[in-house]
Design a protein around this motif. Structure first.
Motif, PDB file in Angstrom:
ATOM      1  N   PRO A   1       0.785  -1.230   0.000  1.00  0.00           N
ATOM      2  CA  PRO A   1       0.000   0.000   0.000  1.00  0.00           C
ATOM      3  C   PRO A   1       0.825   1.293   0.000  1.00  0.00           C
ATOM      4  O   PRO A   1       0.344   2.331  -0.448  1.00  0.00           O
ATOM      5  N   ASP A   2       2.082   1.244   0.466  1.00  0.00           N
ATOM      6  CA  ASP A   2       2.874   2.481   0.576  1.00  0.00           C
ATOM      7  C   ASP A   2       3.932   2.627  -0.512  1.00  0.00           C
ATOM      8  O   ASP A   2       4.200   3.716  -0.985  1.00  0.00           O
ATOM      9  N   ARG A   3       4.544   1.507  -0.841  1.00  0.00           N
ATOM     10  CA  ARG A   3       5.584   1.583  -1.870  1.00  0.00           C
ATOM     11  C   ARG A   3       5.735   0.215  -2.505  1.00  0.00           C
ATOM     12  O   ARG A   3       5.520  -0.816  -1.847  1.00  0.00           O
ATOM     13  N   ILE A   4       6.080   0.238  -3.758  1.00  0.00           N
ATOM     14  CA  ILE A   4       6.302  -1.011  -4.481  1.00  0.00           C
ATOM     15  C   ILE A   4       7.782  -1.081  -4.823  1.00  0.00           C
ATOM     16  O   ILE A   4       8.331  -0.118  -5.370  1.00  0.00           O
ATOM     17  N   ALA A   5       8.397  -2.195  -4.482  1.00  0.00           N
ATOM     18  CA  ALA A   5       9.846  -2.317  -4.708  1.00  0.00           C
ATOM     19  C   ALA A   5      10.120  -3.472  -5.668  1.00  0.00           C
ATOM     20  O   ALA A   5      10.323  -4.602  -5.249  1.00  0.00           O
ATOM     21  N   PRO A   6      10.103  -3.196  -6.962  1.00  0.00           N
ATOM     22  CA  PRO A   6      10.367  -4.255  -7.942  1.00  0.00           C
ATOM     23  C   PRO A   6      11.798  -4.759  -7.824  1.00  0.00           C
ATOM     24  O   PRO A   6      12.683  -4.033  -7.365  1.00  0.00           O
ATOM     25  N   LYS A   7      12.015  -5.979  -8.245  1.00  0.00           N
ATOM     26  CA  LYS A   7      13.345  -6.585  -8.096  1.00  0.00           C
ATOM     27  C   LYS A   7      14.016  -6.889  -9.430  1.00  0.00           C
ATOM     28  O   LYS A   7      14.998  -7.611  -9.467  1.00  0.00           O
ATOM     29  N   ASP A   8      13.455  -6.378 -10.518  1.00  0.00           N
ATOM     30  CA  ASP A   8      14.182  -6.570 -11.774  1.00  0.00           C
ATOM     31  C   ASP A   8      15.421  -5.691 -11.763  1.00  0.00           C
ATOM     32  O   ASP A   8      15.509  -4.727 -10.994  1.00  0.00           O
ATOM     33  N   SER A   9      16.354  -6.017 -12.631  1.00  0.00           N
ATOM     34  CA  SER A   9      17.661  -5.373 -12.601  1.00  0.00           C
ATOM     35  C   SER A   9      17.589  -3.852 -12.839  1.00  0.00           C
ATOM     36  O   SER A   9      18.232  -3.071 -12.142  1.00  0.00           O
ATOM     37  N   GLU A  10      16.799  -3.436 -13.842  1.00  0.00           N
ATOM     38  CA  GLU A  10      16.728  -2.006 -14.146  1.00  0.00           C
ATOM     39  C   GLU A  10      16.140  -1.235 -12.965  1.00  0.00           C
ATOM     40  O   GLU A  10      16.566  -0.131 -12.651  1.00  0.00           O
ATOM     41  N   SER A  11      15.135  -1.824 -12.305  1.00  0.00           N
ATOM     42  CA  SER A  11      14.511  -1.133 -11.173  1.00  0.00           C
ATOM     43  C   SER A  11      15.478  -1.024 -10.007  1.00  0.00           C
ATOM     44  O   SER A  11      15.588   0.031  -9.380  1.00  0.00           O
ATOM     45  N   ILE A  12      16.156  -2.133  -9.718  1.00  0.00           N
ATOM     46  CA  ILE A  12      17.117  -2.085  -8.607  1.00  0.00           C
ATOM     47  C   ILE A  12      18.175  -1.031  -8.888  1.00  0.00           C
ATOM     48  O   ILE A  12      18.582  -0.283  -8.008  1.00  0.00           O
ATOM     49  N   THR A  13      18.595  -0.944 -10.138  1.00  0.00           N
ATOM     50  CA  THR A  13      19.670  -0.013 -10.475  1.00  0.00           C
ATOM     51  C   THR A  13      19.188   1.436 -10.533  1.00  0.00           C
ATOM     52  O   THR A  13      19.838   2.325  -9.989  1.00  0.00           O
ATOM     53  N   PHE A  14      18.065   1.670 -11.196  1.00  0.00           N
ATOM     54  CA  PHE A  14      17.707   3.057 -11.513  1.00  0.00           C
ATOM     55  C   PHE A  14      16.486   3.588 -10.766  1.00  0.00           C
ATOM     56  O   PHE A  14      16.366   4.791 -10.542  1.00  0.00           O
ATOM     57  N   ILE A  15      15.526   2.724 -10.447  1.00  0.00           N
ATOM     58  CA  ILE A  15      14.261   3.205  -9.882  1.00  0.00           C
ATOM     59  C   ILE A  15      14.220   3.073  -8.355  1.00  0.00           C
ATOM     60  O   ILE A  15      13.640   3.875  -7.660  1.00  0.00           O
ATOM     61  N   HIS A  16      14.806   2.031  -7.854  1.00  0.00           N
ATOM     62  CA  HIS A  16      14.837   1.676  -6.417  1.00  0.00           C
ATOM     63  C   HIS A  16      13.447   1.252  -5.929  1.00  0.00           C
ATOM     64  O   HIS A  16      13.207   0.081  -5.732  1.00  0.00           O
ATOM     65  N   ASP A  17      12.560   2.199  -5.677  1.00  0.00           N
ATOM     66  CA  ASP A  17      11.190   1.806  -5.328  1.00  0.00           C
ATOM     67  C   ASP A  17      10.221   2.874  -5.830  1.00  0.00           C
ATOM     68  O   ASP A  17      10.638   3.964  -6.234  1.00  0.00           O
ATOM     69  N   ILE A  18       8.940   2.513  -5.804  1.00  0.00           N
ATOM     70  CA  ILE A  18       7.934   3.432  -6.349  1.00  0.00           C
ATOM     71  C   ILE A  18       6.949   3.777  -5.231  1.00  0.00           C
ATOM     72  O   ILE A  18       6.206   2.904  -4.766  1.00  0.00           O
TER      73      ILE A  18
END
Lengths: 378, 580
Positions: free
Chosen positions: A77-94
């Protein structure tokens, strides 16, 4: 400014990131705000005043992504933390917003480049150009798709042994499952065996477009190279794969020039793959189902290798650092001329033409889709 | 919010007295450290002149300096510039900032003038003044050799004592606070060197989070071709840019009369690395290690130096470039201004100074004798004295670095709005205009550049204030370093909060310069760039910059920055930023 806004609005629609141009509002700012809308919403003015950004996209994503957001919000409900490589590298969490007042949005965007609004819209920012906001938007959509299905798969438990630390158990939604299908429509690149620099460049431009149009990569990601005589021709870093005109570096194989400092972050891997396989055409995309299936099972660590069918899956970071893909990917490519980087994307090669590489990537993606269907009993 | 106060050592060289003070918390939080706190302290008395005893020379570390976060070994040295008359601040590597932090110091604030040449020695809380018997022309390497047992050393060379307006301060033998004449300020105080040794590693609020953030940053370094790529600066140092600048036709050549030097391969990265069997060197906790050393252990020059002693002077003799750089480091002179001043003289005299002749001119400049007396005033004063002011390629009397502004319009604007004269590092648009990080912008367009440059200036101001390195931002972003700030300091601070601190610092710098008499007419490039074409390449024209378009963009920049149409920060913006 207005041309750029039109361009990225068009790309949002063309790539299926939004269902209609009516669903997206794009803003750029220099000394004033530019937009297709005559009236700039107060919230947009507030965000530009509060944040050091130059661009903003507020858009309702495609119905599929909107449904996925709905499901993920139930468990994150507060944040989504994807674990694909691009997200870990560039997005971190949403960040996921609980409220839509200006301050709440600004607080989230003070920390991250994008967030999810209460109605499921995605708000994305860029500190330099509108393209950056587009990339953030596109990355979030990709990350959410991959997270949803890898969570669902891993929540099957049992022998699949899910240990993703941010994974959340999700019951598959029949609505969402009913909305997915294999990649398509497919537009294969033409079969050309380049014999001149002109051939190489035009073939690469065509293949890049075909790869994006066929849904095997979102435009900003992926990279592509071809080796002819003593040079490798490789896409530049941060080049959109469907807009490669003028964005291809010519790299001397003898290392006599450092012009390639602007080349793709995976250039080290491309060079080594060519050395090991002698294949001339190398293609890297981010086909969604291949990425999802690569994440099926235990998270991988550097040096590990496993297989999806005959295709090796390896783990490494983006780039040429000590833990980079450059150390693990090329040997895997030598083995089968195709490999999947865990949570990242697929690399394929062709001895002389991009068509071979493209067909392999498509074949793997279709196979991964079928595997996913089987596992989810669709 | 946790207690956050900067620890300051005030040193008065007149009375040889010291006092330790804590900077009040509100000021510490507003200016955070490094370049920021120095700007605040200089702004307290903004009309002082470089070289006057009461003018402070400030050494200031950042809150991240000495942490385990990647590329955070930097600090700032600041004062008023004798070359430009602006406020000036130079980010420098080496161990000085780390030793300061280990000695429990964030700031060393030096005023006054010693009667004799002295060394200021700091060991934790012990401060001593030691008279030194050094000849005027003692090479800096001897000074470092003599003092290295005292810890980290910042020293000024003979050029500073000869009155060179662009004298640098060298740190630990290899790291230069190069631009703007900080060495002149130090020499004017009869201060030969500052040595610092500390024995307590600075505390970290959350060691676990520091580790996580470090991994995030390293992942982004790995993903950046400019940093860790096959031809990145990790492998070739900053000279990796030589080939690129040549191919983009933006390599300043013949005192900016051309933008391409046909013999550039004579000093390309691969040539330098293979000739000298170069190995890496770098600052503490920095995985980038951008400096190159020869197999004999000698420091090799950086991109700006190579390009300006090379192409700018039409000199294809690599050995003379190396030697010119060595002399500059030995006597403490900024290589960019030195090379550009010689190129200016060459244009005026319609000559070329290459090879041994170039080295001879550098020596003449270093000696301050004969023509050297004029050369060490920099190109603006030289060109005026010789009756050809249009040949000085400078903005606010600071020579333009090795990116031709006709080849990158953001850089053109950034040279002019920089608060210390033509500086590539204040906005550093090379990142997006050339290296395509994090995204590419059209280098031949001013579209959007007013706001892009303004934001970049703010970002870089806070990078300098945290003690981080700008190269790190070819990969990582403020998102990761803000998390690092939280981990190290315990401050509840977000990326955008940090950029606002940067905006405060940059706006104050601009405000100080305006108080010192700088105005809109100082924010333009030399006329050459609006009139003359650069050298074309295959399918590439390098036209002059349209002056009217530049002016329009500058005026947009003023609006974005919160300045009046004349370029002065408005009272409203100064209040909004809590500057006044």
């Amino acid at each position: 400014m207005m041309e750029t806004i039109e361009k990225y609005l068009g790309k949002l629609v063309a790539q299926g990131l939004v269902d209609s141009s009516e669903d997206a509002s794009l803003f750029s700012m220099d000394d004033r705000i530019y937009s297709k809308d005559e009236n700039i919403p107060q919230i947009v003015e507030y965000l530009f005043k509060t944040l050091n950004i130059t661009s903003l996209i507020i858009a309702r994503p495609s119905r599929l992504i909107l449904n996925i957001i709905g499901e993920l919000k139930k468990v994150c409900p507060d944040r989504i933390a994807p674990k694909d490589s691009e997200s870990i590298t560039f997005i971190h969490d949403i960040p996921v917003l609980q409220d839509m007042d200006s301050k709440t949005i600004a607080t989230a965007l003070k920390r991250r480049k994008g967030c999810i609004a209460t109605d499921g819209s995605i708000i994305a920012t860029g500190s330099i150009t509108l393209e950056q906001a587009f990339v953030v938007f596109s990355s979030i959509c990709f990350a959410l798709f991959v997270k949803y299905f890898s969570d669902v798969l891993n929540s099957l438990g049992g022998s699949h042994g899910n240990v993703h630390d941010e994974c959340t158990v999700i019951e598959p939604s029949s609505t969402i499952l009913g909305m997915i299908g294999p990649p398509g429509p497919i537009r294969r690149p033409s079969l050309v065996i380049p014999e001149s620099e002109y051939d190489v460049i035009s073939t690469k431009v065509d293949t890049g477009k075909a790869t994006v149009e066929s849904g095997l990569v979102d435009s900003f990601f992926g990279n592509i190279s071809y080796t002819l005589d003593d040079y490798m021709y490789i896409s530049q870093t941060a080049a959109a794969l469907d807009e490669l005109e003028g964005l291809i570096d010519k790299v001397a194989l003898d290392g006599s020039s450092t012009n390639d400092i602007t080349s793709s972050s995976e250039m080290g891997s491309h060079l080594r793959i060519h050395e090991l396989t002698l294949d001339r055409a190398i293609l890297h995309g981010h086909p969604k189902f291949s990425v999802i299936m690569s994440m099926y099972g235990k998270p991988m660590e550097l040096g590990e290798k496993r297989y999806l069918g005959d295709i090796p899956v390896v783990y490494g970071r983006v780039g040429a650092g000590k833990k980079g893909l450059v150390h693990v990917l090329p040997p895997a490519m030598q083995e089968s001329r195709a490999a999947i980087a865990y949570g990242h994307g697929t690399f394929t090669s062709g001895s002389e033409s991009f068509l071979d590489a493209f067909d392999k990537m498509l074949y793997i993606e279709n196979a991964c889709f079928e595997m996913l269907k089987g596992l989810l009993s669709i | 919010m946790s207690k956050y106060t900067l620890k300051c050592l005030f040193v008065d060289l007149d009375s040889r007295s010291v006092r330790f003070e804590q900077v009040p918390q509100d000021i510490s939080l507003k200016y955070i450290g490094g370049r920021g706190i120095a700007t605040h302290l200089l702004g307290l008395n903004p009309m002082l002149k470089a070289g006057e005893p009461e003018t402070p020379l400030i050494f200031s570390a950042g809150p991240l300096t000495g942490s385990r976060l990647p590329s955070t070994g930097r600090m700032s040295i600041s004062s008023f510039s004798p070359l430009t008359n602006t406020i000036t601040s130079s980010s420098v590597g080496g161990n000085l900032g780390i030793q300061m932090r280990m000695a429990g110091l964030d700031v060393i604030h030096i005023t006054g003038k010693s009667r004799n040449k002295l060394v200021l020695c700091i060991q934790d809380r012990d401060v001593s003044f030691e008279d030194v018997a050094l000849g005027e022309d003692t090479p800096l390497q001897e000074v470092f050799l003599k003092l290295s047992s005292r810890g980290s050393v910042a020293a000024v060379g003979s050029a500073g004592f000869h009155g060179c307006l662009f004298a640098s301060i060298m740190v630990d033998g290899a790291y230069a606070a190069g631009r703007g004449g900080l060495g002149y300020v130090m020499a004017s105080k009869n201060l030969v060197a500052v040595t610092v040794r500390g024995s307590h590693r600075p505390g970290v609020g959350d060691r676990y989070m520091e580790g996580i953030t470090t991994e995030d940053i390293l992942r982004l370094f790995d993903a950046s071709p400019a940093i860790m790529g096959v031809s990145g600066i990790h492998r070739y140092g900053t000279v990796s840019l030589v080939d690129l600048m040549a191919s983009r036709r933006m390599m300043p050549t013949a005192n900016f009369r051309k933008t391409f030097f046909e013999q550039y391969r004579a000093f390309s990265a691969s040539r330098i690395v293979s000739t000298f069997k170069a190995t890496h060197n770098g600052c503490y906790a920095c995985p980038i290690r951008c400096k190159l050393k020869s197999d004999g252990g000698k420091e090799l020059p950086e991109f700006e130096t190579v390009s300006h002693f090379g192409a700018l002077n039409e000199n294809a003799d690599l050995m003379s470039i190396i030697e010119a750089n060595r002399i500059c480091n030995e006597v403490g002179m900024d290589t960019i201004t030195a090379a550009s001043t010689i190129a200016c003289l060459a244009e005026i005299r319609e000559k070329k100074y290459t090879g041994d002749t170039l080295v001879g001119k550098v020596k003449e400049m270093a000696s301050g004798k004969g023509l050297g007396e004029l050369l060490q005033m920099g190109s603006r004063r030289l060109a005026e004295e010789l009756g050809q002011p249009g040949t000085s390629m400078s903005v606010k009397s600071m020579e333009i670095p090795a990116y031709d502004p006709r080849g990158a319009y953001g850089m053109a604007l950034g040279y002019c709005t920089s608060t210390r004269g033509a500086c590539h590092l204040r906005a550093y648009p090379i990142s997006h205009e050339i290296l395509r990080r994090p995204v590419a912008t059209d280098r031949f367009s001013f579209q959007g550049k007013a706001r892009i440059i303004k934001i970049a200036e703010d970002v870089n101001a806070v990078i300098d204030s945290m003690g981080a390195c700008k190269f790190a931002f070819f990969g990582a972003s403020m998102e990761e370093y803000a998390l690092g700030m939280k981990a190290v300091t315990g401050l509840d601070i977000e990326p955008q909060d940090l950029i606002t601190i940067g905006e405060r610092i940059f706006t104050l710098e601009r405000y100080i310069n305006c108080q010192r008499g700088f105005a809109k007419e100082d924010d333009f490039l030399p006329a050459r760039f609006y009139k003359e074409h650069g050298t074309p390449g295959p399918g590439l024209e390098i036209p002059p910059i349209e002056r009217a378009l530049f002016k329009e963009t500058l005026e947009r920049y003023y609006r974005v920055r919160g300045c009046s149409p004349d370029g002065v920060p408005t009272e409203k913006r100064l209040k909004e930023l809590d500057i006044i």
